[in-house]
Write an enzyme that holds these catalytic residues in place. Structure first.
Site, PDB file in Angstrom:
ATOM      1  CE  LYS A 178      -1.855   2.579   3.261  1.00 18.88           C
ATOM      2  NZ  LYS A 178      -1.726   3.905   2.630  1.00 18.88           N
ATOM      3  N   GLY A 231       7.058   4.565   8.441  1.00 15.42           N
ATOM      4  CA  GLY A 231       6.190   5.722   8.658  1.00 15.42           C
ATOM      5  C   GLY A 231       6.398   6.254  10.065  1.00 15.42           C
ATOM      6  N   GLY A 236       3.112   3.214  13.571  1.00 17.80           N
ATOM      7  CA  GLY A 236       3.793   1.949  13.863  1.00 17.80           C
ATOM      8  C   GLY A 236       3.162   1.260  15.063  1.00 17.80           C
ATOM      9  CD  GLU A 254      13.717   0.244   9.124  1.00 18.17           C
ATOM     10  OE1 GLU A 254      14.325   1.224   9.597  1.00 18.17           O
ATOM     11  OE2 GLU A 254      14.198  -0.896   9.093  1.00 18.17           O
ATOM     12  CB  CYS A 288      13.041   9.137   8.976  1.00 17.04           C
ATOM     13  SG  CYS A 288      14.147   8.230   7.872  1.00 17.04           S
ATOM     14  CD  GLU A 382       9.695  12.243  12.521  1.00 14.35           C
ATOM     15  OE1 GLU A 382       8.618  11.656  12.716  1.00 14.35           O
ATOM     16  OE2 GLU A 382      10.626  11.750  11.855  1.00 14.35           O
TER      17      GLU A 382
END
Ligand code: NAD
Length: 487
Positions: A178, A231, A236, A254, A288, A382
Site C-alpha cells: 500500500k 512511517g 507503527g 522503520e 526521518c 518530530e
C-alpha cells in the site's frame, strides 16, 4: 488523467496482474504541492479490494516460493532494467506528488540497483547444520512467510517501495504493497514495470488508499503473515496493535526520528556546519534521519553557527520541476500547518534566529531556533520541516545526556578529531546508526539501517532486508537405530 503534457497517469489498483478500478469506485485527489492543483484522482482500495489483493498473493505464493532463487531472480533483474528506462516518468511523478526538487531525483537509479542486488541475494539466505546431538542431524532453513504486506510513507516512496519489495520477493514471499495517499503515483507506475517484466499473476499487488480503511485492513488481515512498515512511530504502534489483535503477524517497523548531531570544539567546523545544515534542509526537512537537534560545544558555538548560517540561508525556493530549484514546499497543507505550529512553539519557548514561515504557498524557510529548553516540544517531537534547534553544551557527559534524552533513536552523529572520544560517543549514543564526522543522509548501502527505541524494530539494507521476510524452521533428522536427542 494527464499532467504537465506527458503520458496519462495510471491511477488504478494493480491486483493479480491487472489494473482495475476500486470496487467502490471511490477516488482521492493527489495535489502538486507547488501549484496546489489536483494532478490525479487515484482509486482507493476498500476492504474488498484488500481481500482480493491478499487472496491473489496467497494463491500465487506456492509456485513463486518453489521457483527458486534463479527463477525469481530473473524477474527481479528485468525490473531493475525497466527502472532505468522509466527514470524520467518516475522523476516527474515523484516531483508532482512530493514537491521534492526534480534535480535531486536519483531514486530510479537507486531502485534499479536495489532490484539488481536482490536478484542474487536469495542465495545468501542460509541456515545451519549440526551433528552435535548424538544420532541426529539437525538443520535450520529460512523460509518465506507467505503473503507479505508493506505500507510505505510519502517522503521517499520509490526507494521504500524497492527496498521492501525486492527483498520480500527475493526471499520467496508474494506481496501486497500500500502506497501513501500523499504520494501514490510512482508505486502505480512501478506496477506497470512489474506487469511489463511478466511476473506471474498475484505475485505483486499494489494498492492505494488512506491509513483507514486500506492500511488498517492490511494490518489486521488474517492471511497476511508479515508486515513491513515505514512511517511515523504513532502509526507503527497502531500496526503493532492490529497485528497483535489479529493473527500476530510478524511486524517490522522503520519509524520516526529526532536525530542529534554533537559538534566538539576540536572538530572540522566547516565540514560539520556544511553537513549538518544540508541534513536538515534536504527534502525540506522531511527526512526521518534529519539532524533536527544540534549540540555544539560552547567554546566554538558562535563560530560554528556563523558557518552554518552562511550556507543554510543560501537556497533557491521555487518550482520543484525547475532544475534550478534547491528547495520545494512542504508536501501538503497538513504538513505545512504542522510545521507552522512548531514555529509558534519555537518562538514561544526559544529564540528564532533565522528563517520562519515563507508566507508563500506551503514553503517554510530554513529555520534556526536557539536556546530552546530541552523539554520543549521543538526538542522532543518530530517536526518534519527544515527547522533545526541549535543548543550548546560544556562537557562530553552533558552532550551525551542531552543527545540521548529522547524516545527516538534513528541516527546520531558526532564531529570530533579525537579518536578516543569518537569511540566513546559511538558506544554511548543510543541510535541505530552513529555517524562519526558525518551525518545523515550519509549512509553505506551495506550498512544496517533502522532504529533504537521508538524509531523502529528490524533493519533494512542490502545485507539485512531479507531477514525481515524469512522465518526459521528446524528440521531434525534421526538416524535409524539410534536413541538420540534430549528425550
Ligand atoms: P504515517 O505514519 O502518517 O503514514 C505512513 C503510512 O501508513 C501511509 O501509507 C499511511 O496511509 C499508513 N497508515 C496510516 N495510518 C494507518 C493505520 N492505522 N494502519 C495502517 N496504515 C496506516 O507517516 P508519513 O507521514 O507518511 O511519513 C512520515 C513519517 O515516516 C515520519 O515519522 C518519518 O520519520 C517516517 N519515516 C521513517 C523512515 C525510516 O526508515 N525510519 C523513512 C521515511 C519516513
Amino acid at each position: 488523467m494527464a499532467a504537465k503534457g506527458s503520458e496519462p497517469i495510471e491511477t488504478r489498483l494493480f491486483i493479480n496482474n491487472e489494473f482495475r478500478e476500486s470496487s467502490s469506485k471511490k477516488t482521492f485527489d493527489v495535489v502538486y504541492p507547488y501549484t496546489q492543483e489536483v494532478i490525479a484522482q487515484v482509486h482507493e482500495a476498500d476492504v474488498n479490494d484488500v481481500n482480493d489483493a491478499v487472496a491473489a498473493a496467497r494463491a500465487a505464493f506456492p509456485a513463486w516460493r518453489d521457483l527458486g532463487v534463479d527463477g525469481r531472480g530473473a524477474y527481479l533483474r528485468k525490473v531493475s532494467e525497466l527502472f532505468i528506462d522509466a527514470n524520467d516518468e518516475l522523476a516527474r511523478l515523484e516531483t508532482l506528488c512530493t514537491g521534492r526538487p526534480i534535480s535531486q531525483f536519483i531514486d530510479a537509479k537507486l531502485s534499479s540497483d536495489t532490484w539488481r542486488s536482490f536478484a542474487d541475494a536469495g542465495w545468501n539466505v542460509q541456515g545451519t547444520a549440526s551433528t552435535h546431538t548424538p544420532g541426529l542431524l539437525s538443520l535450520t532453513v529460512k523460509e518465506p512467510y507467505g503473503v507479505a504486506a508493506m505500507i510505505i510513507p510519502w517522503n521517499f516512496p520509490l526507494i521504500m517501495f524497492s527496498m521492501k519489495m525486492a527483498a520480500a520477493l527475493a526471499a520467496g514471499n508474494t506481496v501486497v504493497l500500500k502506497s501513501s495517499e500523499k504520494a501514490p503515483l510512482t508505486s502505480i507506475a512501478a506496477a506497470k514495470l512489474i506487469q511489463k517484466a511478466g511476473f506471474p499473476p498475484g505475485v505483486v499487488n499494489i494498492i492505494a488508499g488512506h491509513g483507514n480503511p486500506t492500511g488498517a485492513a492490511l494490518a489486521e488481515h488474517m492471511d497476511v503473515r508479515c508486515i513491513s512498515f515505514t512511517g511515523s512511530s504513532l502509526t507503527g504502534q497502531k500496526i503493532q496493535a492490529a497485528a497483535a489483535k489479529s493473527n500476530m503477524k510478524h511486524v517490522h517497523t522503520e519509524l520516526g526520528g529526532k536525530s542529534p548531531a554533537v559538534v566538539f570544539e576540536d572538530a572540522d567546523l566547516e565540514s560539520a556546519a556544511a553537513q549538518t545544515q544540508f541534513s536538515i534542509r534536504f527534502n525540506s526537512g522531511q527526512v526521518c534521519v534529519a539532524n533536527s537537534r544540534i549540540y555544539v560545544q560552547e567554546s566554538v558555538a558562535e563560530k560554528f553557527k556563523a558557518l552554518f548560517r552562511e550556507q543554510f540561508e543560501q537556497y533557491a525556493l521555487g518550482d520543484p520541476l525547475d532544475p534550478a530549484t534547491q528547495q520545494g514546499p512542504q508536501i501538503d497543507v497538513l504538513q505545512y500547518k504542522r510545521v507552522q505550529e512548531y514555529l509558534g512553539v519555537g518562538e514561544k519557548d526559544g529564540e528564532l534566529t533565522v528563517g520562519g514561515d515563507a508566507k508563500d504557498g506551503y514553503f517554510v524557510k530554513p529555520t534556526i531556533f536557539e536556546k530552546v529548553p530541552e523539554d520543549s516540544r521543538v526538542m522532543r517531537e518530530e517536526i518534519f520541516g527544515p527547522v533545526v534547534a541549535i543548543n550548546t553544551f560544556k562537557t562530553e557527559e552533558e552532550a551525551i545526556q542531552k543527545a540521548n534524552d529522547t524516545e527516538f533513536g534513528l541516527y546520531a552523529s558526532v564531529f570530533t578529531k579525537d579518536l578516543d572520544r569518537a569511540i566513546r560517543l559511538s558506544k554511548a549514543l543510543e541510535a541505530g546508526t552513529v555517524g562519526v564526522n558525518c551525518t545523515s543522509p550519509t549512509n553505506a548501502k551495506d550498512a544496517a539501517f533502522g532504529g533504537y527505541k521508538m524509531s523502529g524494530t528490524g533493519r533494512e539494507g542490502l545485507l539485512y532486508s531479507i531477514d525481515n521476510f524469512v522465518q526459521t524452521k528446524s528440521i531434525i533428522i534421526k538416524a535409524a537405530g539410534n536413541s538420540a536427542g534430549l528425550f
